[in-house]
Design an enzyme around this catalytic site. Structure first.
Site, PDB file in Angstrom:
ATOM      1  N   LEU A   8      -4.680  -6.946   8.542  1.00  0.00           N
ATOM      2  CA  LEU A   8      -3.479  -6.578   9.024  1.00  0.00           C
ATOM      3  C   LEU A   8      -2.932  -5.422   8.386  1.00  0.00           C
ATOM      4  O   LEU A   8      -2.721  -5.364   7.030  1.00  0.00           O
ATOM      5  CB  LEU A   8      -2.651  -7.770   9.225  1.00  0.00           C
ATOM      6  CG  LEU A   8      -3.065  -9.051   9.766  1.00  0.00           C
ATOM      7  CD1 LEU A   8      -2.292 -10.048   9.915  1.00  0.00           C
ATOM      8  CD2 LEU A   8      -3.750  -8.823  11.240  1.00  0.00           C
ATOM      9  N   GLY A  11       2.080  -3.241   9.878  1.00  0.00           N
ATOM     10  CA  GLY A  11       3.599  -3.314   9.178  1.00  0.00           C
ATOM     11  C   GLY A  11       4.171  -1.888   8.788  1.00  0.00           C
ATOM     12  O   GLY A  11       3.297  -0.940   8.288  1.00  0.00           O
ATOM     13  N   ARG A  15      10.023  -1.776   2.899  1.00  0.00           N
ATOM     14  CA  ARG A  15      10.608  -1.913   1.518  1.00  0.00           C
ATOM     15  C   ARG A  15      10.022  -0.746   0.791  1.00  0.00           C
ATOM     16  O   ARG A  15      10.320  -0.814  -0.340  1.00  0.00           O
ATOM     17  CB  ARG A  15      10.251  -3.281   1.305  1.00  0.00           C
ATOM     18  CG  ARG A  15      11.311  -4.286   1.863  1.00  0.00           C
ATOM     19  CD  ARG A  15      10.616  -5.651   1.720  1.00  0.00           C
ATOM     20  NE  ARG A  15       9.480  -6.074   2.726  1.00  0.00           N
ATOM     21  CZ  ARG A  15       8.978  -7.082   2.726  1.00  0.00           C
ATOM     22  NH1 ARG A  15       9.349  -8.177   1.932  1.00  0.00           N
ATOM     23  NH2 ARG A  15       7.865  -7.598   3.765  1.00  0.00           N
ATOM     24  N   LYS A  22       2.207   2.071   4.173  1.00  0.00           N
ATOM     25  CA  LYS A  22       2.067   1.197   2.790  1.00  0.00           C
ATOM     26  C   LYS A  22       0.690   1.256   2.592  1.00  0.00           C
ATOM     27  O   LYS A  22       0.320   1.393   1.401  1.00  0.00           O
ATOM     28  CB  LYS A  22       2.745  -0.018   3.067  1.00  0.00           C
ATOM     29  CG  LYS A  22       2.352  -1.057   1.793  1.00  0.00           C
ATOM     30  CD  LYS A  22       3.379  -2.197   1.947  1.00  0.00           C
ATOM     31  CE  LYS A  22       3.104  -3.321   2.957  1.00  0.00           C
ATOM     32  NZ  LYS A  22       4.014  -4.303   2.727  1.00  0.00           N
ATOM     33  N   ASP A 104      -1.855  -5.076   2.398  1.00  0.00           N
ATOM     34  CA  ASP A 104      -1.132  -4.953   1.353  1.00  0.00           C
ATOM     35  C   ASP A 104      -1.377  -6.003   0.050  1.00  0.00           C
ATOM     36  O   ASP A 104      -0.580  -6.064  -0.776  1.00  0.00           O
ATOM     37  CB  ASP A 104       0.411  -5.100   1.804  1.00  0.00           C
ATOM     38  CG  ASP A 104       0.960  -6.349   2.319  1.00  0.00           C
ATOM     39  OD1 ASP A 104       0.153  -7.012   2.355  1.00  0.00           O
ATOM     40  OD2 ASP A 104       1.980  -6.403   2.311  1.00  0.00           O
ATOM     41  N   ASN A 170       1.409 -18.895   0.391  1.00  0.00           N
ATOM     42  CA  ASN A 170       0.338 -18.707   1.076  1.00  0.00           C
ATOM     43  C   ASN A 170       0.189 -17.114   1.011  1.00  0.00           C
ATOM     44  O   ASN A 170       1.072 -16.288   0.804  1.00  0.00           O
ATOM     45  CB  ASN A 170       1.093 -18.614   2.700  1.00  0.00           C
ATOM     46  CG  ASN A 170       0.261 -17.748   3.677  1.00  0.00           C
ATOM     47  OD1 ASN A 170      -0.944 -17.770   3.505  1.00  0.00           O
ATOM     48  ND2 ASN A 170       0.965 -17.126   4.727  1.00  0.00           N
ATOM     49  N   ARG A 334     -12.404  24.022 -13.772  1.00  0.00           N
ATOM     50  CA  ARG A 334     -11.901  23.869 -12.574  1.00  0.00           C
ATOM     51  C   ARG A 334     -13.078  23.670 -11.640  1.00  0.00           C
ATOM     52  O   ARG A 334     -14.322  23.504 -12.153  1.00  0.00           O
ATOM     53  CB  ARG A 334     -10.916  25.158 -11.935  1.00  0.00           C
ATOM     54  CG  ARG A 334      -9.715  25.195 -12.808  1.00  0.00           C
ATOM     55  CD  ARG A 334      -8.824  26.399 -12.623  1.00  0.00           C
ATOM     56  NE  ARG A 334      -8.953  26.693 -11.158  1.00  0.00           N
ATOM     57  CZ  ARG A 334      -8.616  27.826 -10.862  1.00  0.00           C
ATOM     58  NH1 ARG A 334      -8.780  28.765 -11.419  1.00  0.00           N
ATOM     59  NH2 ARG A 334      -8.342  28.058  -9.490  1.00  0.00           N
ATOM     60  N   ALA A 424     -16.628  45.511 -28.126  1.00  0.00           N
ATOM     61  CA  ALA A 424     -15.419  44.967 -28.057  1.00  0.00           C
ATOM     62  C   ALA A 424     -14.310  45.989 -27.332  1.00  0.00           C
ATOM     63  O   ALA A 424     -14.424  47.007 -27.482  1.00  0.00           O
ATOM     64  CB  ALA A 424     -14.695  44.446 -29.618  1.00  0.00           C
TER      65      ALA A 424
HETATM   66  C1  UD1 Z   1       3.261 -12.546   4.986  1.00  0.00           C
HETATM   67  C2  UD1 Z   1       3.305 -14.249   5.080  1.00  0.00           C
HETATM   68  C3  UD1 Z   1       3.692 -14.918   4.131  1.00  0.00           C
HETATM   69  C4  UD1 Z   1       2.872 -14.601   2.800  1.00  0.00           C
HETATM   70  C5  UD1 Z   1       2.981 -13.192   2.490  1.00  0.00           C
HETATM   71  C6  UD1 Z   1       1.797 -12.961   1.367  1.00  0.00           C
HETATM   72  C7  UD1 Z   1       3.999 -14.163   7.668  1.00  0.00           C
HETATM   73  C8  UD1 Z   1       4.913 -14.150   8.498  1.00  0.00           C
HETATM   74  N1  UD1 Z   1       4.136 -14.100   6.244  1.00  0.00           N
HETATM   75  O1  UD1 Z   1       4.745 -12.094   4.412  1.00  0.00           O
HETATM   76  O2  UD1 Z   1       3.630 -16.253   4.440  1.00  0.00           O
HETATM   77  O3  UD1 Z   1       3.486 -15.552   1.850  1.00  0.00           O
HETATM   78  O4  UD1 Z   1       2.359 -12.507   3.751  1.00  0.00           O
HETATM   79  O5  UD1 Z   1       1.557 -11.465   1.175  1.00  0.00           O
HETATM   80  O6  UD1 Z   1       2.620 -13.843   8.119  1.00  0.00           O
HETATM   81  N2  UD1 Z   1       1.690  -6.851   9.784  1.00  0.00           N
HETATM   82  C9  UD1 Z   1       1.237  -6.242  10.878  1.00  0.00           C
HETATM   83  N3  UD1 Z   1       2.046  -6.203  11.977  1.00  0.00           N
HETATM   84  C10 UD1 Z   1       3.190  -6.808  12.088  1.00  0.00           C
HETATM   85  C11 UD1 Z   1       3.543  -7.482  10.561  1.00  0.00           C
HETATM   86  C12 UD1 Z   1       2.646  -7.492   9.740  1.00  0.00           C
HETATM   87  O7  UD1 Z   1       0.008  -5.834  10.821  1.00  0.00           O
HETATM   88  O8  UD1 Z   1       3.785  -6.986  12.945  1.00  0.00           O
HETATM   89  C13 UD1 Z   1       0.693  -6.685   8.458  1.00  0.00           C
HETATM   90  C14 UD1 Z   1       1.385  -5.972   7.298  1.00  0.00           C
HETATM   91  O9  UD1 Z   1       1.036  -4.377   7.600  1.00  0.00           O
HETATM   92  C15 UD1 Z   1       0.881  -6.389   6.141  1.00  0.00           C
HETATM   93  C16 UD1 Z   1       0.387  -7.845   6.424  1.00  0.00           C
HETATM   94  O10 UD1 Z   1       0.618  -7.874   7.892  1.00  0.00           O
HETATM   95  O11 UD1 Z   1      -0.292  -6.099   6.057  1.00  0.00           O
HETATM   96  C17 UD1 Z   1       1.694  -8.924   6.086  1.00  0.00           C
HETATM   97  O12 UD1 Z   1       2.992  -8.503   6.646  1.00  0.00           O
HETATM   98  P1  UD1 Z   1       4.310  -8.539   5.686  1.00  0.00           P
HETATM   99  O13 UD1 Z   1       5.251  -7.987   6.576  1.00  0.00           O
HETATM  100  O14 UD1 Z   1       3.946  -7.997   4.521  1.00  0.00           O
HETATM  101  O15 UD1 Z   1       4.304  -9.945   5.352  1.00  0.00           O
HETATM  102  P2  UD1 Z   1       4.971 -10.725   4.296  1.00  0.00           P
HETATM  103  O16 UD1 Z   1       6.769 -10.715   4.477  1.00  0.00           O
HETATM  104  O17 UD1 Z   1       4.559 -10.191   2.960  1.00  0.00           O
HETATM  105 CA    CA Z   2       3.446  -8.517   2.236  1.00  0.00          CA
END
Ligand code: UD1
Ligand code: CA
Length: 465
Positions: A8, A11, A15, A22, A104, A170, A334, A424
């Site tokens: 995934l 996001g 932040r 990211k 991430d 988690n 280089r 030289a």
């Molecule tokens: C998430 C978990 C949390 C866990 C934490 C661990 C959820 C709701 N929460 O929170 O329980 O403790 O990870 O690091 O899952 N992403 C998408 N699409 C979206 C949203 C997020 O692809 O619509 C991806 C982000 O790019 C990221 C990952 O999912 O790589 C986690 O998303 P993030 O928003 O960082 O979740 P956390 O708040 O960290």
């Molecule tokens: Ca996260």
């Protein structure tokens, strides 16, 4: 049993307050998502998907070297569960385990993923959640247990005061059975202000249905650190750095000051090499055995043979340096620099697209560009290859055993034959044949008594004034 991987990465990473997606932020020479992909490759998955968002093109470009990835677009970031749903077309007809990772969470170890999926398969679970005990669980979803079994996952923002005290979190990494997955995802109720679908909601659905819900706890909680801010990125960098330095020291490298030694993931260093404080080794760099790297050295994408000495404050990029060579202090090598065995590059010497043969020396204040230099050559102090006319670059070719006197300009294209000498102070515009002496400087004229004659004429002018 078939295994699949989904990362995934859609996001926004708001932040981070950064223009860069990211998952493309750098960590020890690789992007965050590349670290995740590497760890996941241990599972030898049948298919690997990456969920990307509005910056899909950039993420795509950042992963150009990785073949066989299926990119899935999540047009709107409506939560981790929603992200997974976008991958339904990719996995609908597949069976087996889907390991979901976060782009991430880069420190995850391959062995941990193997343990997660093996436990998942052995227990025949519908979901197996990777958890960790954290001293500071702030920001993570909390693991709520009942009679020791995972009951549900509560996000920080939804947690009660008592739940916030729970320190099992988690990791955002799961093994999922593909068969019930997508129907169950559609049952997760939307939550929060923007109707997000939280993937951890799956746990509640499976519990209700009586499907297997399992957990695996990581031993080292650092492995599942998520990166949501620049501060967290810096903290994770420090962990990666320490891991790498420990790996090198275990392999016989002496590191004088691990706190200021920065070595990228893919760098290798031979035993008995000594690394002094404040050394940076980047990219695809290979260092031989028994080398010595003094303080303030930065080496990028370069290869050093055994017993090479790099003196203080050198910058070395895209260079190949053979055994027993000595470089610096204050040298800049280089790209496409090739330094021969036991050759020497001294203080304030810059090279680019240049090879210096075995045993040759350029010890002081010199620029060598587009030059091919033989062995046992002596390049005098202040020698400059004039390789660029403002439009084009031209080559300089220097044979074996050539001696170039100090302060020489070599106007390229130009060739000095084997054993040639250059006087030289010469400005060499024509080739010097093998064995010849090239002299190209104006003759000196000494004017006897010039100083006292001038003084006299000045005195006369003064008294007349
Ligand atoms: C998430 C978990 C949390 C866990 C934490 C661990 C959820 C709701 N929460 O929170 O329980 O403790 O990870 O690091 O899952 N992403 C998408 N699409 C979206 C949203 C997020 O692809 O619509 C991806 C982000 O790019 C990221 C990952 O999912 O790589 C986690 O998303 P993030 O928003 O960082 O979740 P956390 O708040 O960290
Ligand atoms: Ca996260």
């Amino acid at each position: 049993m078939a295994r699949h991987v989904l990362i995934l990465a859609a996001g926004q990473g708001t932040r981070m307050r950064s223009g860069r997606p990211k998952v493309l932020h750098r960590l020890a020479g690789l992007s965050l998502i590349e670290h995740v992909l590497r760890a996941a490759s241990v599972l030898t998955p049948d298919s690997t998907g990456v969920v990307v968002g509005p910056v899909a093109d950039q993420v795509h470009a950042g992963l150009a070297d990785h073949t066989g990835l299926a990119f899935v677009l999540q047009p709107e970031q409506l939560g981790t569960g929603h992200a997974l749903l976008q991958a339904e077309p990719l996995f609908r007809d597949r069976r087996g385990a889907l390991v979901v990772l976060s782009g991430d969470v880069p420190l995850i170890r391959p062995e941990t993923l193997r343990r997660l999926v093996e436990t998942h398969e052995r227990k025949g679970a519908a979901v197996t959640v990777l958890t960790a005990r954290m001293a500071r669980p702030y920001g993570y979803g909390r693991i709520v247990r009942k009679n020791g079994r995972l009951r549900r996952i509560v996000e920080e923002r939804d947690a009660s005061e008592a739940q916030r005290q729970l320190n099992e979190i988690n990791s955002g990494i799961y093994a999922l059975d593909l068969t019930p997955l997508f129907d169950a995802l559609r049952e997760i109720p939307a939550a929060g202000a923007i109707n997000e679908i939280y993937l951890p909601g799956l746990v509640t659905i499976y519990r209700r249905r009586g499907l297997g819900v399992e957990t695996v706890e990581v031993e080292d909680p650092d492995e599942v650190r998520g990166i949501n801010s620049q501060t967290e990125l810096a903290e994770v960098k420090q962990i990666v750095r320490q891991r790498k330095n420990e790996e090198l020291m275990a392999a016989g490298v002496t590191i004088e000051d691990p706190a200021t030694t920065y070595v990228d993931t893919d760098v290798t260093v031979g035993p008995d090499t000594v690394i002094h404080p404040s050394v940076i080794l980047e990219g695809r760099t290979t260092i031989g055995a028994r080398c010595e790297l003094h303080s303030g050295v930065r080496i990028v994408d370069s290869t050093l043979g055994d017993d090479v000495l790099i003196n203080n404050h050198c910058v070395i990029q895209g260079a190949t340096i053979a055994q027993d060579a000595r470089i610096g202090p204050f040298a800049h090598l280089r790209p496409e620099t090739v330094i021969g065995k036991a050759a020497r590059i001294g203080t304030f010497v810059e090279t680019k697209k240049t090879s210096l043969g075995d045993g040759s020396k350029a010890n002081h204040l010199t620029y060598l560009g587009d030059a091919t230099i033989g062995s046992e050559v002596n390049v005098g102090a202040g020698t400059i290859t004039c390789n660029y006319d403002g439009g084009q670059k031209y080559p300089t070719t220097i044979g074996d055993r050539v001696f170039i006197g100090s302060g020489t300009e070599l106007i390229a294209p130009v060739t000095l034959g084997d054993d040639a000498y250059v006087a030289a102070g010469s400005c060499i515009t024509n080739d010097v044949p093998a064995g010849a002496l090239g002299v190209a400087r104006s003759r000196q004229v000494n004017k006897e008594d010039w100083v006292s004659r001038r003084k006299k004429s000045q005195d006369t002018a003064h008294s007349n004034a």
